[in-house]
Write a protein that holds these residues in place. Structure first.
Motif, PDB file in Angstrom:
ATOM      1  N   GLN A   2       5.045   4.163  -8.132  1.00 43.17           N
ATOM      2  CA  GLN A   2       5.294   5.467  -8.743  1.00 43.17           C
ATOM      3  C   GLN A   2       4.108   6.410  -8.535  1.00 43.17           C
ATOM      4  O   GLN A   2       3.816   7.276  -9.354  1.00 43.17           O
ATOM      5  CB  GLN A   2       5.597   5.305 -10.233  1.00 43.17           C
ATOM      6  CG  GLN A   2       6.917   4.598 -10.511  1.00 43.17           C
ATOM      7  CD  GLN A   2       7.198   4.438 -11.998  1.00 43.17           C
ATOM      8  OE1 GLN A   2       6.650   5.149 -12.836  1.00 43.17           O
ATOM      9  NE2 GLN A   2       8.049   3.494 -12.325  1.00 43.17           N
ATOM     10  N   ALA A   3       3.446   6.253  -7.400  1.00 43.15           N
ATOM     11  CA  ALA A   3       2.284   7.083  -7.093  1.00 43.15           C
ATOM     12  C   ALA A   3       2.637   8.565  -7.074  1.00 43.15           C
ATOM     13  O   ALA A   3       1.843   9.415  -7.507  1.00 43.15           O
ATOM     14  CB  ALA A   3       1.672   6.664  -5.753  1.00 43.15           C
ATOM     15  N   ALA A  51       0.839  -1.190   0.000  1.00 49.75           N
ATOM     16  CA  ALA A  51       0.000   0.000   0.000  1.00 49.75           C
ATOM     17  C   ALA A  51       0.877   1.243   0.000  1.00 49.75           C
ATOM     18  O   ALA A  51       1.961   1.251   0.590  1.00 49.75           O
ATOM     19  CB  ALA A  51      -0.927   0.016   1.215  1.00 49.75           C
ATOM     20  N   VAL A  52       0.417   2.276  -0.683  1.00 42.61           N
ATOM     21  CA  VAL A  52       1.057   3.588  -0.636  1.00 42.61           C
ATOM     22  C   VAL A  52       0.482   4.329   0.559  1.00 42.61           C
ATOM     23  O   VAL A  52      -0.739   4.483   0.665  1.00 42.61           O
ATOM     24  CB  VAL A  52       0.797   4.373  -1.934  1.00 42.61           C
ATOM     25  CG1 VAL A  52       1.388   5.770  -1.839  1.00 42.61           C
ATOM     26  CG2 VAL A  52       1.353   3.626  -3.129  1.00 42.61           C
ATOM     27  N   LEU A 103      -3.239   4.327 -11.580  1.00 45.94           N
ATOM     28  CA  LEU A 103      -2.224   3.460 -10.980  1.00 45.94           C
ATOM     29  C   LEU A 103      -2.630   2.003 -11.184  1.00 45.94           C
ATOM     30  O   LEU A 103      -3.807   1.670 -11.062  1.00 45.94           O
ATOM     31  CB  LEU A 103      -2.104   3.718  -9.480  1.00 45.94           C
ATOM     32  CG  LEU A 103      -1.424   4.994  -9.007  1.00 45.94           C
ATOM     33  CD1 LEU A 103      -1.380   5.000  -7.469  1.00 45.94           C
ATOM     34  CD2 LEU A 103      -0.011   5.103  -9.554  1.00 45.94           C
ATOM     35  N   THR A 104      -1.660   1.146 -11.470  1.00 43.09           N
ATOM     36  CA  THR A 104      -1.933  -0.290 -11.618  1.00 43.09           C
ATOM     37  C   THR A 104      -1.111  -1.074 -10.587  1.00 43.09           C
ATOM     38  O   THR A 104      -0.003  -0.675 -10.224  1.00 43.09           O
ATOM     39  CB  THR A 104      -1.596  -0.789 -13.029  1.00 43.09           C
ATOM     40  OG1 THR A 104      -0.222  -0.506 -13.317  1.00 43.09           O
ATOM     41  CG2 THR A 104      -2.476  -0.108 -14.067  1.00 43.09           C
ATOM     42  N   VAL A 109       5.060   6.849   1.073  1.00 37.26           N
ATOM     43  CA  VAL A 109       5.932   5.668   1.109  1.00 37.26           C
ATOM     44  C   VAL A 109       5.106   4.441   0.728  1.00 37.26           C
ATOM     45  O   VAL A 109       3.896   4.392   0.956  1.00 37.26           O
ATOM     46  CB  VAL A 109       6.562   5.467   2.499  1.00 37.26           C
ATOM     47  CG1 VAL A 109       7.481   6.629   2.836  1.00 37.26           C
ATOM     48  CG2 VAL A 109       5.499   5.300   3.576  1.00 37.26           C
ATOM     49  N   THR A 110       5.757   3.449   0.137  1.00 34.14           N
ATOM     50  CA  THR A 110       5.104   2.185  -0.202  1.00 34.14           C
ATOM     51  C   THR A 110       5.620   1.109   0.745  1.00 34.14           C
ATOM     52  O   THR A 110       6.836   0.894   0.837  1.00 34.14           O
ATOM     53  CB  THR A 110       5.386   1.785  -1.659  1.00 34.14           C
ATOM     54  OG1 THR A 110       4.957   2.848  -2.526  1.00 34.14           O
ATOM     55  CG2 THR A 110       4.621   0.523  -2.026  1.00 34.14           C
TER      56      THR A 110
END
Length: 327
Positions: free
Chosen positions: A303-304, A3-4, A322-323, A16-17
């Motif tokens: 790359q959000a 999750a972002v 986003l994918t 952050v991811t």
């Protein structure tokens, strides 16, 4: 699941991811395995603490998703495991999974893929509610769309044409206007070159636009209000320019016009049956080929920040998605 996360309010680069625990599914809830998530202007605000709704930190942004049902809670009969669906989440969509109330989940039409479905609800839901319920746009009227190459603006161009209006698209560059033309705009106005008011007056024989769709705000809002027709309706959608305009009250007085607020999120909550009817009509228009969602770019989940900056730079046309890489 990945999750972002927004752990502190700030710019897109502060996200952050991380790997986090999957949320549990409760009664009347659905777990969705997210394939794609639409990126919207409110996402850029919510991570900065500038949106009217503020979830507790940490949270994942992302307000609309498309994916498949992984699990359903007790009492859920509207969807089943394996169904392709779309959902308005509010937040939580920049992730591999989300748990959401079943009343906020829509079966995805067979005419859509996941990328298209993830970018459909917010822009078309907002624009159709604005033009149908708030403006009562009628066939033969003239619709002026500001920010016409953006997500909601491009949807408004398509819907205006589908509803029988003459559509004037306004944007800040010829390249953006070309996108609006490809999606049905009848006339084009580059408001970075000369007076928006004068150009719209010229195109309408001095009368002005019957309905003005404004997701931009700022100086463009007042300029647009100066070229509104008698009994015209100015739709306040949002403030992508970053500036909330202060409208001189004499302008609507002189034209007998209305300044109409559009808050689609609360419309969904307060008038769910009307919203459901809207979506049945939107799905039918999509199936008939009248609506052709335009996706500018897709980005992977990690790359959000780049996706959000594509909105903030005003570089994007149509939707950014986003994918998650889920197959």
């Amino acid at each position: 699941m990945r999750a972002v996360l927004c752990k502190e309010h700030g710019p897109p680069e502060s996200l952050v991811t991380e790997d986090v625990a999957s949320p549990a599914v409760g009664e009347n809830e659905v777990r969705i395995g997210i394939h794609a998530c639409g990126v919207n202007f409110p996402d850029t605000l919510i991570i900065q603490g500038k949106y009217q709704i503020q979830p507790d930190l940490p949270f994942s942004p992302g307000s609309e998703v498309a994916g498949e049902v992984l699990e359903v809670g007790a009492g859920v009969t509207s969807v089943k495991v394996g169904d392709p669906v779309m959902s308005l989440t509010g937040w939580g969509g920049f992730a591999e999974e989300v748990v959401i109330g079943a009343d906020r989940v829509l079966p995805m039409p067979s005419t859509m893929d996941y990328v298209t479905g993830s970018g459909f609800p917010m822009v078309y839901g907002t624009s159709y509610h604005a033009l149908k319920q708030r403006a009562n746009l009628a066939a033969g009227e003239t619709l002026l769309v500001l920010g016409a190459s953006g997500g909601v603006g491009l949807a408004a161009v398509e819907l205006g044409k589908a509803m029988g209006a003459r559509v004037i698209a306004a944007a800040s560059s010829d390249a953006k206007l070309e996108v609006a033309r490809e999606h049905g705009a009848d006339e084009l106005v580059n408001y970075s070159e000369g007076s928006l008011k004068d150009k719209v007056k010229e195109l309408t024989g001095g009368k002005g636009a019957d309905v003005i769709y404004d997701p931009v705000g700022g100086e463009a809002c007042e300029q647009a209000l100066r070229c509104i027709n008698w009994n015209g309706r100015l739709l306040i959608i949002g403030f992508a320019s970053g500036t909330i305009p202060k409208i001189p009250a004499n302008l609507p007085l002189l034209k007998g016009s209305s300044v109409v607020g559009v808050f689609w999120g609360d419309f969904v909550r307060r008038q769910p049956q009307d919203n459901a009817t809207n979506f049945q009509e939107l799905f039918a228009m999509h199936a008939e080929g009248k609506l052709k969602p335009h996706v500018w770019k897709t980005f992977p989940l990690d790359q959000a920040a780049d996706a959000l900056n594509g909105l903030l730079s005003r570089e994007a046309t149509g939707k950014i998605v986003l994918t998650t890489g889920r197959s």
